[in-house]
Write a protein that holds these residues in place. Structure first.
Motif, PDB file in Angstrom:
ATOM      1  N   ARG A  82       0.837  -1.198   0.000  1.00  0.00           N
ATOM      2  CA  ARG A  82       0.000   0.000   0.000  1.00  0.00           C
ATOM      3  C   ARG A  82       0.878   1.257   0.000  1.00  0.00           C
ATOM      4  N   MET A  83       1.972   1.210   0.787  1.00  0.00           N
ATOM      5  CA  MET A  83       2.881   2.365   0.831  1.00  0.00           C
ATOM      6  C   MET A  83       3.446   2.650  -0.562  1.00  0.00           C
ATOM      7  N   ARG A  84       3.866   1.591  -1.269  1.00  0.00           N
ATOM      8  CA  ARG A  84       4.435   1.804  -2.619  1.00  0.00           C
ATOM      9  C   ARG A  84       3.375   2.276  -3.607  1.00  0.00           C
ATOM     10  N   ALA A  85       2.137   1.854  -3.388  1.00  0.00           N
ATOM     11  CA  ALA A  85       1.069   2.228  -4.335  1.00  0.00           C
ATOM     12  C   ALA A  85       0.547   3.638  -4.091  1.00  0.00           C
ATOM     13  N   THR A  86       0.759   4.147  -2.877  1.00  0.00           N
ATOM     14  CA  THR A  86       0.126   5.432  -2.563  1.00  0.00           C
ATOM     15  C   THR A  86       1.097   6.518  -2.075  1.00  0.00           C
ATOM     16  N   GLU A  87       2.161   6.129  -1.370  1.00  0.00           N
ATOM     17  CA  GLU A  87       2.991   7.145  -0.707  1.00  0.00           C
ATOM     18  C   GLU A  87       4.356   7.354  -1.335  1.00  0.00           C
ATOM     19  N   VAL A  88       4.886   6.299  -1.985  1.00  0.00           N
ATOM     20  CA  VAL A  88       6.269   6.342  -2.455  1.00  0.00           C
ATOM     21  C   VAL A  88       6.303   6.031  -3.949  1.00  0.00           C
ATOM     22  N   GLY A  89       7.087   6.796  -4.694  1.00  0.00           N
ATOM     23  CA  GLY A  89       7.336   6.485  -6.102  1.00  0.00           C
ATOM     24  C   GLY A  89       8.773   6.023  -6.246  1.00  0.00           C
ATOM     25  N   VAL A  90       8.983   4.933  -6.965  1.00  0.00           N
ATOM     26  CA  VAL A  90      10.326   4.358  -7.077  1.00  0.00           C
ATOM     27  C   VAL A  90      10.740   4.331  -8.549  1.00  0.00           C
ATOM     28  N   VAL A  91      11.938   4.839  -8.828  1.00  0.00           N
ATOM     29  CA  VAL A  91      12.511   4.737 -10.168  1.00  0.00           C
ATOM     30  C   VAL A  91      13.727   3.829 -10.073  1.00  0.00           C
ATOM     31  N   GLU A 125      -8.749  11.779  -6.930  1.00  0.00           N
ATOM     32  CA  GLU A 125      -7.566  12.113  -6.118  1.00  0.00           C
ATOM     33  C   GLU A 125      -6.271  12.007  -6.916  1.00  0.00           C
ATOM     34  N   LEU A 126      -6.332  11.313  -8.051  1.00  0.00           N
ATOM     35  CA  LEU A 126      -5.116  11.098  -8.836  1.00  0.00           C
ATOM     36  C   LEU A 126      -4.933  12.234  -9.843  1.00  0.00           C
ATOM     37  N   ALA A 163       7.862  10.159 -14.492  1.00  0.00           N
ATOM     38  CA  ALA A 163       6.415  10.414 -14.533  1.00  0.00           C
ATOM     39  C   ALA A 163       5.635   9.187 -14.060  1.00  0.00           C
ATOM     40  N   VAL A 164       6.086   8.003 -14.459  1.00  0.00           N
ATOM     41  CA  VAL A 164       5.408   6.764 -14.040  1.00  0.00           C
ATOM     42  C   VAL A 164       5.491   6.619 -12.513  1.00  0.00           C
ATOM     43  N   HIS A 168       0.928   8.426  -9.068  1.00  0.00           N
ATOM     44  CA  HIS A 168      -0.047   8.413  -7.966  1.00  0.00           C
ATOM     45  C   HIS A 168       0.220   9.549  -6.980  1.00  0.00           C
ATOM     46  N   LYS A 169       0.992  10.543  -7.406  1.00  0.00           N
ATOM     47  CA  LYS A 169       1.291  11.728  -6.580  1.00  0.00           C
ATOM     48  C   LYS A 169       1.854  11.337  -5.214  1.00  0.00           C
TER      49      LYS A 169
END
Ligand SMILES: Nc1ncnc2c1ncn2[C@@H]1O[C@H](COP(=O)(O)OP(=O)(O)OP(=O)(O)O)[C@@H](O)[C@H]1O
Length: 316
Positions: A82-91, A125-126, A163-164, A168-169
């Motif tokens: 859930r954290m990766r899907a909503t709070e953190v963006g990883v490249v 929200e997105l 961008a990817v 999810h901001k």
């Protein structure tokens, strides 16, 4: 959005057929919301391991780490997802690993939003995919939105990977070597995109070997031997005192004070600290009180004709 990072005594150990590799040996680090931080340091020092821990891809062996509200040591697998899907963006390192080759740029961003939707984030929200692409400077570039990753330049592909990760901001963006194998123009565009992301309120943490990328971030944290060895802010370098009182000396000072050097450590009334190697004093000479040294411009300190190197460092 939150984007806060707190690490206390963070340890990570890779276990390999009978061998333990201590990749992180006690990282203490606080990152405030909206900061941009470069993780620098020699190869093998633990930068990517730290990034993977903050992304919730691996678990700490000891110590504490929180990202936003998530305690990375205690969180369940579904909490981390859930954290990766909503709070953190990883490249991940290598733009292609973050992209689906058969989707256009816009579709890649839209697809990346599916995980957030699956975790209960509503469409309202997105951000609109076009807004995310605009944030990294890809909107309006010769119809790039309808092109597939292989039709983009390497720099555009890397910005699409950003961008990817931002689809999810997230409050925190983690990027591993986002400019490797880019020419200087493409690299500068990625640095500019990261700055736009930070200005939009996202915390940015970037692992990099590139000093130019490091300089483009507000704060530079050097990892050495699995710990925070030093910090830079606004062009000024600082050593960092570890929780056990240890200090990583900068390489140029370490060359002057090799491991095993005995030092006298003198706090001085003006708030600075003098590190005087024991061998600098003549055998049988008295120990000179630190506040009697007279530092000179060339880094030496003189008293009654005796030359003693002055390694004093500001204590912030
Ligand atoms: N999968 C693994 N299995 C075993 N040891 C590993 C593994 N990944 C990394 N290590 C070791 O952990 C230590 C830290 O590696 P890490 O990749 O985090 O460093 P780094 O600073 O990111 O290096 P680089 O700049 O070369 O990417 C190194 O000693 C490395 O050899």
């Amino acid at each position: 959005m939150n984007g806060t990072v707190t690490c206390r005594g963070l340890v990570y150990i890779y276990r390999l057929e009978g061998y333990d590799v201590v990749a992180l040996g006690g990282v203490d680090l606080d990152i405030a919301p909206g900061e941009s931080v470069a993780l620098l340091g020699p190869s093998g020092s633990g930068k990517s391991t730290l990034l993977s821990l903050l992304a919730g891809l691996i678990r700490p062996a000891a110590g504490r780490a929180t990202v936003g509200e998530t305690d990375l040591a205690k969180a369940s697998e579904s909490d981390l997802a859930r954290m990766r899907a909503t709070e953190v963006g990883v490249v991940l390192q290598g733009a292609e690993r973050n992209l689906l080759p058969y989707l256009t740029a816009e579709q890649n961003v839209r697809f990346a939003q599916r995980a957030a939707r699956a975790h209960g984030v509503s469409a309202a929200e997105l951000p609109a995919p076009r807004d995310v692409l605009a944030l990294v400077g890809l909107l309006g570039v010769r119809g790039r939105l309808r092109q597939r990753p292989h039709e983009l330049t390497p720099g555009e592909r890397q910005r699409l990977a950003l961008a990817v990760a931002l689809a999810h901001k997230p409050g925190l963006l983690l990027a591993d070597e986002p400019t490797s194998q880019l020419d200087s123009v493409a690299r500068d565009e990625v640095i500019a995109a990261l700055e736009s992301v930070r200005r939009a309120g996202t915390t940015v943490v970037v692992v990099t070997h590139d000093p130019e990328v490091g300089a483009g971030m507000g704060r530079q944290v050097t990892i050495r031997d699995g710990r925070v060895g030093g910090e830079g802010r606004l062009g000024e370098e600082f050593a960092v005192v570890g929780r056990d009182g240890s200090v990583h000396l900068p390489p140029d000072v370490l060359a002057m004070l090799p491991p095993g050097t005995r030092l006298r450590v003198h706090p001085r009334p003006d708030g600075t600290v003098l590190l005087a190697p024991a061998h600098a004093a003549q055998p049988g000479s008295e120990v000179v009180p630190a506040d009697e040294y007279e530092p000179e411009d060339d880094g030496t300190a003189y008293r009654r004709g005796q030359i003693v190197p002055d390694y004093s460092r500001e204590v912030a």
